[in-house]
Design a protein around this motif. Structure first.
Motif, PDB file in Angstrom:
ATOM      1  N   ASP A 158      -9.403  -4.816   5.539  1.00  0.00           N
ATOM      2  CA  ASP A 158     -10.363  -4.138   4.656  1.00  0.00           C
ATOM      3  C   ASP A 158     -11.232  -5.159   3.932  1.00  0.00           C
ATOM      4  OD1 ASP A 158      -9.284  -1.705   5.310  1.00  0.00           O
ATOM      5  OD2 ASP A 158      -7.924  -1.648   3.587  1.00  0.00           O
ATOM      6  N   MET A 202      -8.687   2.138   5.403  1.00  0.00           N
ATOM      7  CA  MET A 202      -9.943   2.376   4.687  1.00  0.00           C
ATOM      8  C   MET A 202     -11.006   2.811   5.683  1.00  0.00           C
ATOM      9  SD  MET A 202     -11.787  -0.286   2.182  1.00  0.00           S
ATOM     10  CE  MET A 202     -13.071   0.240   1.079  1.00  0.00           C
ATOM     11  N   ASN A 203     -11.622   3.960   5.442  1.00  0.00           N
ATOM     12  CA  ASN A 203     -12.593   4.388   6.445  1.00  0.00           C
ATOM     13  C   ASN A 203     -13.969   3.772   6.217  1.00  0.00           C
ATOM     14  OD1 ASN A 203     -14.323   6.164   4.933  1.00  0.00           O
ATOM     15  ND2 ASN A 203     -12.593   7.582   4.838  1.00  0.00           N
ATOM     16  N   ILE A 255      -8.468   5.115  -1.491  1.00  0.00           N
ATOM     17  CA  ILE A 255      -9.545   4.675  -0.588  1.00  0.00           C
ATOM     18  C   ILE A 255      -8.967   3.750   0.472  1.00  0.00           C
ATOM     19  CG2 ILE A 255     -11.619   3.242  -0.412  1.00  0.00           C
ATOM     20  CD1 ILE A 255     -12.588   4.299  -3.003  1.00  0.00           C
ATOM     21  N   PHE A 256      -8.125   2.808   0.015  1.00  0.00           N
ATOM     22  CA  PHE A 256      -7.545   1.863   0.973  1.00  0.00           C
ATOM     23  C   PHE A 256      -6.628   2.572   1.964  1.00  0.00           C
ATOM     24  CE2 PHE A 256      -8.181  -1.200  -2.693  1.00  0.00           C
ATOM     25  CZ  PHE A 256      -9.350  -1.703  -2.165  1.00  0.00           C
ATOM     26  N   VAL A 271      -6.866  -8.217  -7.202  1.00  0.00           N
ATOM     27  CA  VAL A 271      -6.442  -6.898  -7.669  1.00  0.00           C
ATOM     28  C   VAL A 271      -6.450  -5.915  -6.506  1.00  0.00           C
ATOM     29  CG1 VAL A 271      -7.051  -4.965  -9.161  1.00  0.00           C
ATOM     30  CG2 VAL A 271      -7.180  -7.295 -10.033  1.00  0.00           C
ATOM     31  N   MET A 272      -7.505  -5.983  -5.714  1.00  0.00           N
ATOM     32  CA  MET A 272      -7.595  -5.074  -4.570  1.00  0.00           C
ATOM     33  C   MET A 272      -6.409  -5.262  -3.639  1.00  0.00           C
ATOM     34  SD  MET A 272     -11.682  -5.197  -3.815  1.00  0.00           S
ATOM     35  CE  MET A 272     -11.542  -4.863  -2.088  1.00  0.00           C
ATOM     36  N   LYS A 273      -6.043  -6.527  -3.423  1.00  0.00           N
ATOM     37  CA  LYS A 273      -4.892  -6.797  -2.547  1.00  0.00           C
ATOM     38  C   LYS A 273      -3.628  -6.203  -3.149  1.00  0.00           C
ATOM     39  CE  LYS A 273      -5.745 -10.969   0.080  1.00  0.00           C
ATOM     40  NZ  LYS A 273      -5.379 -12.384   0.205  1.00  0.00           N
ATOM     41  N   VAL A 274      -3.456  -6.375  -4.448  1.00  0.00           N
ATOM     42  CA  VAL A 274      -2.217  -5.926  -5.080  1.00  0.00           C
ATOM     43  C   VAL A 274      -2.136  -4.403  -5.097  1.00  0.00           C
ATOM     44  CG1 VAL A 274      -0.913  -5.911  -7.239  1.00  0.00           C
ATOM     45  CG2 VAL A 274      -1.960  -8.019  -6.439  1.00  0.00           C
ATOM     46  N   ILE A 275      -3.270  -3.752  -5.298  1.00  0.00           N
ATOM     47  CA  ILE A 275      -3.197  -2.285  -5.364  1.00  0.00           C
ATOM     48  C   ILE A 275      -3.347  -1.618  -3.994  1.00  0.00           C
ATOM     49  CG2 ILE A 275      -3.976  -2.228  -7.764  1.00  0.00           C
ATOM     50  CD1 ILE A 275      -6.655  -1.138  -6.738  1.00  0.00           C
ATOM     51  N   GLY A 276      -3.294  -2.404  -2.932  1.00  0.00           N
ATOM     52  CA  GLY A 276      -3.130  -1.754  -1.636  1.00  0.00           C
ATOM     53  C   GLY A 276      -4.192  -2.016  -0.588  1.00  0.00           C
ATOM     54  N   ALA A 277      -5.113  -2.987  -0.820  1.00  0.00           N
ATOM     55  CA  ALA A 277      -6.111  -3.264   0.211  1.00  0.00           C
ATOM     56  C   ALA A 277      -5.469  -4.044   1.346  1.00  0.00           C
ATOM     57  CB  ALA A 277      -7.264  -4.059  -0.376  1.00  0.00           C
ATOM     58  N   GLN A 278      -5.802  -3.681   2.579  1.00  0.00           N
ATOM     59  CA  GLN A 278      -5.335  -4.433   3.730  1.00  0.00           C
ATOM     60  C   GLN A 278      -6.219  -5.657   3.913  1.00  0.00           C
ATOM     61  OE1 GLN A 278      -2.598  -3.090   5.751  1.00  0.00           O
ATOM     62  NE2 GLN A 278      -2.535  -2.088   3.748  1.00  0.00           N
ATOM     63  N   LEU A 279      -5.689  -6.651   4.605  1.00  0.00           N
ATOM     64  CA  LEU A 279      -6.475  -7.866   4.838  1.00  0.00           C
ATOM     65  C   LEU A 279      -7.755  -7.529   5.587  1.00  0.00           C
ATOM     66  CD1 LEU A 279      -3.832 -10.582   5.746  1.00  0.00           C
ATOM     67  CD2 LEU A 279      -4.788  -9.970   3.535  1.00  0.00           C
ATOM     68  N   GLU A 327     -11.108  -9.762  -8.635  1.00  0.00           N
ATOM     69  CA  GLU A 327     -11.267  -8.431  -8.060  1.00  0.00           C
ATOM     70  C   GLU A 327     -10.584  -8.334  -6.690  1.00  0.00           C
ATOM     71  OE1 GLU A 327     -15.410  -7.115  -8.198  1.00  0.00           O
ATOM     72  OE2 GLU A 327     -15.050  -6.229  -6.216  1.00  0.00           O
ATOM     73  N   ALA A 334      -3.196 -13.501  -3.660  1.00  0.00           N
ATOM     74  CA  ALA A 334      -3.324 -12.410  -4.623  1.00  0.00           C
ATOM     75  C   ALA A 334      -2.827 -12.858  -5.990  1.00  0.00           C
ATOM     76  CB  ALA A 334      -2.540 -11.209  -4.142  1.00  0.00           C
ATOM     77  N   GLN A 380       0.823  -1.205   0.000  1.00  0.00           N
ATOM     78  CA  GLN A 380       0.000   0.000   0.000  1.00  0.00           C
ATOM     79  C   GLN A 380       0.863   1.263   0.000  1.00  0.00           C
ATOM     80  OE1 GLN A 380      -2.283   1.519   3.581  1.00  0.00           O
ATOM     81  NE2 GLN A 380      -3.950   0.581   2.421  1.00  0.00           N
TER      82      GLN A 380
END
Lengths: 252, 447
Positions: B355, B1-2, A116-117, B345-353, B342, B440, A89
């Protein structure tokens, strides 16, 4: 010249072996590689050469069988999933071959996704995302959905998404793999320009020698081994390689 | 992520798959409605029980009889040395001195006859201390309570006025004459004896009030002041030379020998301050050697039965909600398969577990929440239909009042909503954890 810059990715004695049934397949044999900050790197190889495996391990998506990968001094292979996610991130952007945009979201929302993340407030992230869409030349298309865009446009959204969080390193997995030559040139040109402007490091994996024309460093990889590393003077890349190459196509 | 972004994303994801979301929510609606309606039937039954018991009498009243007086003396009989116990003013005072007792009141029943012109009517006169009768808060539909000072003032049960008949008529019980007790002359004979020819002169009553039609406890009684009636009865017996004790079956007015205890009353009622103390007081009275009854016995049994029925009904409802929970899990697991790429992709582009976990938990609990919300709205509809249609079919039986079959209090609605949301959350836990564990790499490889 590149020796003067700090090393951002340091790979030592990297080996990856896949077990398929009882057979062992060596994907990467023994890789030693240093990538410096601000370098535009191209890992060039045919399919099955192990180039994608190398990229996946650098991005922390796969664990090596042996050896270490240090990014900004931190050992990627020792991190757990949670730490890796945090690390990605903060430091890494990713460009995919098949764009991988969220089809339900608009271009702007797609670009804003990494923010967002990070928990960036809505008004700020939309401003930043719009700025990056402008950089890739799609400002007026911010409301379009991926299905309403061409492949080249989608990849440009993908690039904007990778750059939006200003990561230090961007990995690109065959970014022009699904595009025609003319569009590939557009895409590479944009990536090159954006990375240069902010001194960001890009690692591009490709089988296309023409993509390699944009790189400061070309790593030829074959059967899991580095065959040769070709270093170019950063200032020469534009004049000596990119301009003549693009000139042959601009006429069309 | 809020959280707001997460919620918006989750809702967007649900709306993206409308058909599946609707079908899953439908499952939860049915599950929630099943459990809520089932429990509401149980609660309705409880309410009906209580309503019914209220009709029989107050739940805080204990009735005391002295049927044991002809029995062989019970061995464990307590009291003042003698084995015999009596319902008299001493007993009243003794009971009133107990904890939790508000007051005790004694009744003496006399079989009597009343006349209104050519019509007659056999009725019970209950002689009672009028000041205590006032404490009982008997509901009246007309008039006021009688007072002790009045001459032969009486409170009439509302059925008494309707029980007159014409003895000359060929069908005396067919056509009930209308008697207005306040205007017609009402004459009382304190005896149930049948007179072939001439009946002796009676006593003119002054009805002061009529009990309410909603309360059947006192419907057939005439209440009069104890002392006044005693005198009236003695006067009547003397004039008509009726021997003591033969006047009426219930009316033994035999003069007691000095110091001999007699039953001044046939029946006593004891008012207790709270339902929860009724049993305790009742046990004390029984220990004194009287027969005591209260509706708490019945209420306890009814409550037990209804709790069991509620558990069974709720269990049936729970099964459907359980199936709905499996539906949620299924939907979310399917959703993971569909969104593998999806998620990767979210994990790769920066989503935390966390989230990803939160996103899936949110989506699942929203399925539960909206299902619950609509399910409760649906339950109110079903409840209304049950109450209006089925209750309407059995008619508005005046005796028990309109019957409530299904009752959904606010707490049940809120509980149902909370329960369905929690079920959604639980059902979504496994898929959520599974989503975080997706590699991922596998995810972005999927073409």
């Amino acid at each position: 010249m590149s020796n003067l810059k700090e090393i951002i990715i340091e790979i030592k004695d990297l080996r990856k072996v896949y077990k398929i049934g009882t057979e062992k397949v060596v994907a990467l044999n023994k890789i030693d590689l240093n990538i410096h900050k601000g370098e535009i790197c191209c890992v060039l190889g045919t399919s099955g050469s192990g180039k994608s495996t190398l990229l996946n391990m650098m991005a922390g998506l796969e664990k090596p069988s042996r050896g270490t990968i240090q990014i900004k001094g931190e050992a990627i292979e020792k991190m757990n999933e949670k730490k890796l996610a945090k690390f990605r991130q903060k430091n890494i952007g990713f460009i995919f071959q098949s764009y991988n945009l969220m089809t339900a979201l608009t271009a702007l929302e797609n670009v804003a996704m990494p923010l967002i993340f990070r928990g960036t407030p809505r008004n700020i992230r939309e401003k930043v995302a719009l700025k990056h869409l402008e950089m890739v030349g799609l400002k007026d298309r911010y409301k379009h959905r991926p299905t309403q865009m061409s492949g080249g446009q989608q990849q440009r959204v993908g690039i904007a998404r990778a750059f939006v969080g200003s990561p230090e390193i961007i990995f690109a997995d065959e970014p022009t793999g699904n595009l025609d030559t003319k569009t590939s040139i557009e895409i590479m040109h944009i990536m090159w320009k954006m990375a240069r402007e902010k001194d960001q490091t890009i690692v591009i994996v490709t089988h296309d020698p023409e993509v390699a024309l944009y790189a400061d460093k070309v790593i030829h990889i074959r059967d899991g081994d580095i065959q040769s590393i070709e270093n170019r003077e950063e200032d020469d890349v534009m004049e000596k390689y990119i301009k003549p190459y693009e000139a042959t196509y601009v006429k069309i | 992520m809020n959280s707001i972004d997460l919620a918006l994303m989750g809702i967007k994801n649900l709306l993206r798959r409308k058909a599946r979301t609707i079908l899953t929510v439908l499952g939860v609606i049915i599950g929630t409605a099943a459990i809520v309606v089932m429990v509401s039937l149980g609660l309705g039954m409880n309410k009906a029980f209580e309503q019914q018991l209220e009709q029989y009498g107050s739940l805080t009243m204990i009735d005391i009889y002295n049927y044991r007086m002809y029995d062989i003396m019970p061995q464990d009989s307590s009291g003042s040395g003698t084995d015999q116990v009596y319902l008299d003013d001493d007993t009243v005072a003794m009971i009133e001195s107990m904890d939790h007792v508000e007051f005790a009141i004694g009744f003496k029943r006399f079989d009597s006859k009343i006349y209104a012109g050519k019509y007659e009517n056999y009725s019970n006169v209950k002689a009672v201390a009028l000041d205590k009768l006032a404490l009982m808060n008997i509901k009246l539909s007309q008039g006021v309570m009688p007072t002790a000072e009045g001459h032969y003032e009486a409170l009439f049960g509302f059925q008494v006025a309707q029980n007159f008949y014409d003895p000359q008529s060929r069908n005396p019980y067919g056509n009930r004459p209308q008697v207005n007790i306040f205007e017609d002359k009402i004459e009382l004979l304190p005896t149930s004896q049948y007179y072939e020819k001439r009946r002796p002169r009676g006593y003119i009553l002054q009805p002061t009030g009529v009990t309410s039609e909603t309360d059947w406890n006192y419907a057939w009684d005439i209440f009069m002041d104890y002392e006044t009636f005693e005198k009236l009865k003695a006067d009547f017996d003397r004039k008509n030379k009726i021997e003591n004790g033969s006047g009426g079956t219930g009316g033994s007015t035999r003069k007691p020998k000095s110091n001999e205890k007699v039953n001044k009353y046939d029946e006593m009622k004891v008012s207790v301050d709270h339902v929860k103390n009724v049993q305790e007081v009742q046990d004390q009275i029984k220990a004194m050697g009287f027969e005591a009854y209260s509706l708490t016995d019945a209420l306890e049994n009814m409550k037990k039965t209804s709790a069991m029925i509620q558990a069974i009904l709720g269990g049936i409802g729970a099964v459907s909600l359980f199936i709905a929970a499996i539906g949620i899990t299924n939907t979310m697991v399917m959703s993971i398969y569909e969104r593998t790429k999806e998620i990767g992709v979210m994990k790769v582009i920066g989503a935390q577990l966390k989230d990803i976990k939160r996103l899936f938990l949110f989506e699942a609990s929203m399925l539960g929440f909206f299902g619950g919300l609509l399910g409760i709205a649906f339950s109110y509809g079903v409840s209304f239909i049950i109450n209006s249609v089925i209750s309407g079919m059995s008619g508005d039986s005046g005796y028990y009042g309109p019957q409530i079959l299904s009752y959904i209090p606010a707490w049940l609605a809120l509980l149902g909503l909370g329960f369905s949301t929690v079920i959604g959350l639980i059902a979504g836990y496994y898929p959520a954890v599974r989503a975080t564990k997706l590699s991922a790499l596998e995810a972005i490889r999927t073409e």
